[in-house]
Design a protein around this motif. Structure first.
Motif, PDB file in Angstrom:
ATOM      1  N   ILE A 284       0.769  -1.341  -0.036  1.00 46.76           N
ATOM      2  CA  ILE A 284      -0.155   0.033  -0.039  1.00 46.76           C
ATOM      3  C   ILE A 284       0.887   1.184   0.075  1.00 46.76           C
ATOM      4  N   THR A 285       0.886   2.197  -0.981  1.00 49.85           N
ATOM      5  CA  THR A 285       1.591   3.377  -0.947  1.00 49.85           C
ATOM      6  C   THR A 285       0.622   4.370  -1.512  1.00 49.85           C
ATOM      7  N   MET A 286       1.123   5.741  -1.556  1.00 53.01           N
ATOM      8  CA  MET A 286       0.340   6.881  -2.091  1.00 53.01           C
ATOM      9  C   MET A 286       0.033   6.590  -3.521  1.00 53.01           C
ATOM     10  N   ASP A 287       0.424   5.849  -4.313  1.00 51.45           N
ATOM     11  CA  ASP A 287       0.260   5.360  -5.573  1.00 51.45           C
ATOM     12  C   ASP A 287      -0.966   4.401  -5.772  1.00 51.45           C
ATOM     13  N   THR A 288      -0.941   3.528  -4.740  1.00 54.05           N
ATOM     14  CA  THR A 288      -2.070   2.190  -4.784  1.00 54.05           C
ATOM     15  C   THR A 288      -3.285   2.771  -3.939  1.00 54.05           C
ATOM     16  N   ALA A 289      -3.139   3.664  -3.105  1.00 55.20           N
ATOM     17  CA  ALA A 289      -4.307   3.935  -2.247  1.00 55.20           C
ATOM     18  C   ALA A 289      -5.348   4.731  -2.785  1.00 55.20           C
ATOM     19  N   THR A 290      -6.533   4.632  -2.635  1.00 51.47           N
ATOM     20  CA  THR A 290      -7.786   5.210  -3.100  1.00 51.47           C
ATOM     21  C   THR A 290      -7.740   6.799  -3.271  1.00 51.47           C
ATOM     22  N   VAL A 291      -7.723   7.456  -4.539  1.00 53.74           N
ATOM     23  CA  VAL A 291      -7.928   8.961  -4.470  1.00 53.74           C
ATOM     24  C   VAL A 291      -9.076   9.254  -4.239  1.00 53.74           C
ATOM     25  N   GLN A 292      -9.261  10.486  -3.351  1.00 56.96           N
ATOM     26  CA  GLN A 292     -10.469  10.978  -3.097  1.00 56.96           C
ATOM     27  C   GLN A 292     -11.234  11.686  -4.219  1.00 56.96           C
ATOM     28  N   ASP A 293     -12.736  11.606  -4.179  1.00 60.52           N
ATOM     29  CA  ASP A 293     -13.574  12.225  -5.183  1.00 60.52           C
ATOM     30  C   ASP A 293     -13.592  13.824  -4.795  1.00 60.52           C
ATOM     31  N   GLU A 294     -13.043  14.605  -5.482  1.00 62.45           N
ATOM     32  CA  GLU A 294     -13.093  16.112  -4.868  1.00 62.45           C
ATOM     33  C   GLU A 294     -14.611  16.369  -5.215  1.00 62.45           C
ATOM     34  N   SER A 295     -15.421  15.946  -6.085  1.00 64.30           N
ATOM     35  CA  SER A 295     -16.668  16.457  -6.080  1.00 64.30           C
ATOM     36  C   SER A 295     -17.419  16.201  -4.911  1.00 64.30           C
ATOM     37  N   LEU A 296     -17.203  15.306  -4.006  1.00 63.34           N
ATOM     38  CA  LEU A 296     -17.946  15.017  -2.782  1.00 63.34           C
ATOM     39  C   LEU A 296     -17.530  15.634  -1.406  1.00 63.34           C
ATOM     40  N   VAL A 297     -16.420  16.559  -1.640  1.00 63.16           N
ATOM     41  CA  VAL A 297     -15.856  17.132  -0.322  1.00 63.16           C
ATOM     42  C   VAL A 297     -17.020  17.995   0.466  1.00 63.16           C
TER      43      VAL A 297
END
Length: 423
Positions: A284-297
């Motif tokens: 698990i790294t910064m590259d493999t973790a799930t990116v947050q959906d900015e539209s749901l902030v």
């Protein structure tokens, strides 16, 4: 500042201590303390607080080798470990301050003591000690107290961006992974660049919903259910890093922040501990973790004390109830009551401690009455006809009391809630 001429007097007070399994702990901002448990503490003996004792490990022993002048702006605790067989383990630095974070630190430390653990806790960073009274003793944070109990090297920088603090981390602590849990300070880019495995954060919301300083409070205020906790990598933008894991939790409609916050941190800590081996192995790294959906902030802005006032003319009973739940830790919620019909009494500020929402409705009124059944609360009818039942209240200068006790103190007088004050 002490002159060089004072150095012989200082050196005369120093006793060299050598022990194969001992740890020497020094907190310059508090003075030296006496021995407690397995940790050796050195009595102050006149050593001025402007000097630090520098401890270094020599052939597995703890040896006092130098007196170092202290010009640092942060508090330091030095403690050495007798564990020489863990050099291959990942070095973890924990950052946190309040009680919920102290519980997380204990759990992570206990897990690190297992023989097959892939990591060890090499340091703790927490907010500086505070004085609770004007002339009172400085009290370490809950995390600081736990770190002291466990004998963990501890730093208390005034600001996490302080260059000397960052130098200390880079040159002395050398963390492979950092963990933050309600630390309370912004972490600069230089800090985030230090650990090779990154920095993980326990955040008590279902990100990207409720980024910011008050996630539990804002989620309860909004009436969210389920709620949850996220473990994520920390990046420069607040709470915006990729998500490692999330856990959801269904809650009772009367759950308050006071009880929910520690529950979510317990869940988040277990989730983080489960993820640590994969982070350390590189799965698990910064590259493999799930990116947050900015539209749901959704932003969990810092709470202002003025938000604690309830407005039945503008808010429904459910909205009032959710604010009571969300603000139970701080700042609390309140109303102004008028006791008596003639208006001769000054308005009374009353803290609303515990509430529930009734299913029934009624004609709007500002008269407050207790319900007809045993255990009923004070009934407040909002402008939309919804009814908030106040089960526990606290008049100014009084203790928290149930509705019946409050009514008994009225001595037969009526009571009304007031609008327009502090508006």
């Amino acid at each position: 500042m002490r002159s060089a001429a004072s150095m012989p007097n200082v050196l005369a007070t120093i006793v060299v201590i050598s022990s194969m399994a001992a740890a020497i702990l020094l907190r310059p901002c508090h003075g030296f303390q006496q021995q407690l448990g397995g940790v050796i503490r050195v009595a102050r003996s006149g050593v001025p607080p402007s000097y630090n004792l520098r401890i270094r490990r020599i052939d597995g022993a703890s040896q006092l080798v130098a007196l170092q002048y202290n010009t640092r702006s942060f508090s330091r605790v030095y403690s050495s470990s007798s564990d020489d067989n863990s050099s291959e383990k990942a070095r973890i630095l924990f950052l946190g301050t309040p009680e919920v974070a102290a519980t997380s630190l204990k759990s992570i430390y206990e897990q690190s003591q297992h023989p097959d653990s892939q990591y060890k806790v090499v340091g703790v960073v927490t907010q500086p000690p505070k004085r609770r009274k004007r002339r009172g003793k400085e009290i370490p944070s809950p995390v600081g107290l736990v770190a002291e109990e466990l004998g963990i090297y501890t730093l208390c920088p005034e600001k996490a961006r302080d260059a000397e603090f960052l130098d200390e981390l880079e040159n002395e602590v050398k963390p492979d992974l950092c963990i933050t849990a309600a630390y309370g300070q912004y972490l600069p880019k230089r800090f985030l660049a230090l650990p090779k495995f990154g920095t993980l954060n326990i955040h008590p919301s279902l990100l990207p919903r409720w980024r910011g300083a008050s996630p539990v409070q804002r989620s309860l205020e909004a009436g969210d259910n389920p709620v949850g906790v996220s473990v994520l990598f920390t990046v420069s933008k607040m709470d915006a890093g990729p998500i490692v894991s999330q856990e959801t939790l269904e809650i009772d409609e009367n759950e308050q922040a006071t009880t929910l916050l520690p529950t979510l941190f317990d869940i988040g800590t277990k989730s983080l501990i489960d993820a640590l081996p994969k982070v350390i192995k590189g799965d698990i790294t910064m590259d493999t973790a799930t990116v947050q959906d900015e539209s749901l902030v959704a932003e969990a802005s810092m709470i202002d004390s003025s938000e604690g006032q309830l407005w039945p003319t503008k808010m429904s009973a459910r909205e009032c109830h959710n604010r009571v739940r969300g603000f139970s830790m701080w700042p609390g919620t309140f109303l102004y009551f008028q006791v008596g019909d003639d208006g001769s009494n000054d308005p009374v500020k009353v803290k609303v401690v515990e509430t529930r929402v009734l299913e029934e409705t009624a004609e709007p009124t500002n008269v407050i009455e207790i319900g007809p059944k045993k255990g009923d609360g004070l009934r407040l009818v909002c402008a939309d006809g919804s009814i908030l039942e106040m089960l526990k209240v606290q008049p100014a200068t009084r203790n928290v009391m149930d509705a019946k006790s409050f009514v008994n103190g009225l001595q037969g007088n009526s009571v009304r809630w007031l609008s327009g004050l502090d508006e």
